[in-house]
Design a protein around this motif. Structure first.
Motif, PDB file in Angstrom:
ATOM      1  N   THR A 414      78.007 -21.102  65.263  1.00  0.00           N
ATOM      2  CA  THR A 414      77.586 -22.442  64.840  1.00  0.00           C
ATOM      3  C   THR A 414      77.520 -23.398  66.022  1.00  0.00           C
ATOM      4  OG1 THR A 414      79.889 -22.933  64.287  1.00  0.00           O
ATOM      5  CG2 THR A 414      78.472 -22.172  62.502  1.00  0.00           C
ATOM      6  N   ASP A 441      69.729 -20.072  69.974  1.00  0.00           N
ATOM      7  CA  ASP A 441      69.862 -20.372  68.551  1.00  0.00           C
ATOM      8  C   ASP A 441      71.317 -20.509  68.133  1.00  0.00           C
ATOM      9  OD1 ASP A 441      67.142 -20.166  68.362  1.00  0.00           O
ATOM     10  OD2 ASP A 441      67.126 -18.167  67.475  1.00  0.00           O
ATOM     11  N   VAL A 443      73.299 -21.276  64.136  1.00  0.00           N
ATOM     12  CA  VAL A 443      72.991 -21.293  62.705  1.00  0.00           C
ATOM     13  C   VAL A 443      74.080 -22.057  61.971  1.00  0.00           C
ATOM     14  CG1 VAL A 443      72.603 -19.910  60.634  1.00  0.00           C
ATOM     15  CG2 VAL A 443      71.766 -19.096  62.844  1.00  0.00           C
ATOM     16  N   LYS A 447      70.201 -23.025  58.230  1.00  0.00           N
ATOM     17  CA  LYS A 447      69.327 -23.687  59.191  1.00  0.00           C
ATOM     18  C   LYS A 447      69.571 -23.151  60.593  1.00  0.00           C
ATOM     19  CE  LYS A 447      68.744 -28.069  56.704  1.00  0.00           C
ATOM     20  NZ  LYS A 447      68.885 -29.548  56.776  1.00  0.00           N
ATOM     21  N   THR A 448      68.485 -22.775  61.256  1.00  0.00           N
ATOM     22  CA  THR A 448      68.555 -22.299  62.636  1.00  0.00           C
ATOM     23  C   THR A 448      67.911 -23.324  63.552  1.00  0.00           C
ATOM     24  OG1 THR A 448      68.394 -19.998  61.903  1.00  0.00           O
ATOM     25  CG2 THR A 448      67.912 -20.445  64.212  1.00  0.00           C
TER      26      THR A 448
END
Length: 546
Positions: A414, A441, A443, A447-448
């Motif tokens: 995250t 990235d 997450v 949502k990415t």
């Protein structure tokens, strides 16, 4: 990636062919020859093939691939009459045990190095640095069965390997090099795991160090293998790989009774695969007979069952076979990647860099210009690293892995900063300063989006350095921001700040808290920052990416 040393004399002896042929074809089974010396080659193998982490394993695979010896290797195991007991008190410490007796071995310098190299490579690839699996190899003739795996008081003493004086287990953790390296695995337990023989002689203090009493030398003829850990499947994998490698070297294997069960068995597993699915995936038309022939070259047992099915026996050492497609990959390797016809794609498009990629390149250019080195940590991590060690509350918005194969990879990251702290921990023995960054990235929920994080570790790292770093990055990205006092417990109070863009928190920076440094075993100050790239003007939302 594991780099394995392959002595030519020993490799040629086991493979039954010359080194030129072996080195020419070795890359086609999934390896890379790093360097070639007069008497050996150093070869890199993927971590999904731990059975190739020894000269014996490589020789077995190459004999099949070169059509010297094909089909499923047959491994015979007979009972040794030896028993091993497990103390119930180990249930919450290190509960699982694998073992076996390796007899009639003939060890020279090269075979000892191969065995020890395999042990250490398995500690890395399967054992997660001994925390998940630790392997002990003992001179069986130095001790007396039956053997006992017990939970011992920490004051118990014995002579550890490479020392000449008796030490308590607490002293070993403090003074022995291996004890200092791996103390974190067991130091918080009230009792320590210990393996003793029927005369109460100490064989091993897993996962730390063996006893000097059972040192393996060139005079050793019989070995007791112990494999302890926190995951039964991983323990069994390590036992199977070591035992089958020793059989390839000319030894015989005997099983040991644990709780009325004989281990190991070294028996293959079976599965049936589809010829149509394999042909469709690889893009070539193959018959059941051809697939069986190719699989035998990869050391599987394979028998056609009608036109569309093949019954496959998977060797016990192939821990990487989890899906039919893993079987099909080996079919492709045996078929020969050089034999696949090169064709122009039927779908022709002209690619353009996506805005996210353009932004990532810009960010990389900025950070490298500031003297940071780019890291590429895994996307998967665990809540202990992501939150607990960072002194942050666990997020209810973390995307969890439904069926994780490792306790180290249970959630999708995250944020990126904790993974850079892990990188500093891994490289704590390297020279300072260390300045690292990563972008990519993250997450949150479903949502990415992209983030960037950076750390700087050296004796003078402080809040001002973190502030200067984030200010330079935002300036180059044309970001207008303000700073608000932060309450992020990862950083020292009074030496931390939130990055606010249009009234929304989009990042944080500051000097890492000493408790976080201790959690990651970092001895020097760290200045760090992380920025959510959604704050950059014109950033595209994930829906645009898809």
């Amino acid at each position: 990636m594991a780099i394995i040393t392959l002595p030519f004399r020993y490799l040629e002896q086991l493979t039954k062919t010359d080194r030129t042929t072996i080195l020419d074809r070795l890359p086609m089974i999934g390896s890379e020859v790093e360097r070639i010396q007069d008497d050996h080659a150093d070869v890199e193998f993927f971590p999904n093939r731990p059975d190739l982490f020894s000269v014996e394993g490589v020789a077995r695979a190459m004999r099949g691939f070169l059509n010297i010896e094909t089909g499923l290797p047959t491994y015979h195991v007979k009972p040794s009459g030896i028993t091993f007991t497990i103390d119930p008190k180990l249930a919450k410490i290190r509960p699982f045990l694998g073992t076996g007796v390796i007899r009639n071995i003939s060890l020279d310098e090269e075979s000892i190095l191969s065995l020890m190299g395999l042990q250490e490579a398995l500690h890395w690839a399967v054992g997660r640095g001994r925390s998940k699996v630790a392997i002990g190899i003992h001179d069986l003739d130095s001790v007396k069965p039956p053997f006992h795996y017990i939970a011992s008081p920490r004051t118990r003493s014995f002579i550890p390997l490479d020392f000449n004086k008796s030490m308590t287990m607490d002293e070993i953790l403090a003074e022995h090099p291996k004890g200092r390296d791996y103390a974190k695995i067991v130091k918080d337990f009230p009792l320590f795991p210990l393996i003793v023989d029927n005369n109460d002689n100490v064989l091993s203090f897993p996962p730390i160090i063996n006893g000097e009493l059972t040192r393996v030398t060139e005079r050793t003829k019989n070995i007791l293998l112990d494999t302890t850990g926190t995951d039964q499947k991983a323990v069994n994998v390590a036992v199977n790989i070591i035992c089958t490698a020793m059989i390839e070297a000319g030894a015989t294997i005997e099983s040991v009774e644990i709780n009325s069960k004989e281990v190991p068995t070294l028996a293959p597993s079976e599965r049936t695969v589809s010829v149509h699915e394999c042909s469709n995936l690889l893009g070539v038309t193959l018959s059941a007979g051809k697939i069986s022939e190719l699989l035998k070259r990869m050391r599987f047992g394979a028998v056609p069952e009608g036109k569309d099915r093949v019954r496959v026996q998977v060797p016990c050492y192939r821990a990487d076979i989890m899906h039919d497609w893993d079987i099909f990959e080996d079919v492709a390797i045996a078929y020969g990647y050089e034999n696949f016809k090169a064709e122009i794609s039927k779908t022709f498009t002209i690619g353009n860099p996506h805005q996210v990629s353009v932004l990532a390149r810009q960010v990389r250019s900025i950070l490298t210009g500031l003297g940071y080195l780019e890291m590429m940590p895994f996307t998967l991590t665990n809540e202990r690293v992501m939150y607990d060690m960072m002194q942050r509350q666990r997020s209810t918005n973390a995307l969890a892995v439904m069926l994780p194969i490792s306790e180290d990879h249970t959630v999708v990251r995250t944020c990126i900063l904790p993974l850079l702290m892990e990188m500093l921990q891994v490289n704590k023995h390297r020279e300072l300063p260390q300045k690292m960054f990563s972008t990519g990235d993250i997450v949150q929920g479903i949502k990415t989006f992209q983030s960037i994080a950076a750390v700087s570790c050296h004796a003078m790292a402080d809040f001002s350095e973190a502030y200067a770093g984030i200010d330079a990055v935002t300036s180059e990205l044309s970001l207008k921001y303000t700073v608000k006092e932060s309450d992020d417990p990862t950083f020292i109070e009074g030496r931390r700040g939130d990055i606010m863009i249009d009234g929304t928190k989009m990042g944080v920076f500051g000097e890492i808290h000493p408790l976080v440094l201790n959690a990651f075993e970092i001895e020097h100050p760290v200045a760090a920052f992380e920025l959510d790239l959604r704050g950059v003007p014109g950033y595209c939302v994930p829906e645009d990416i898809l």
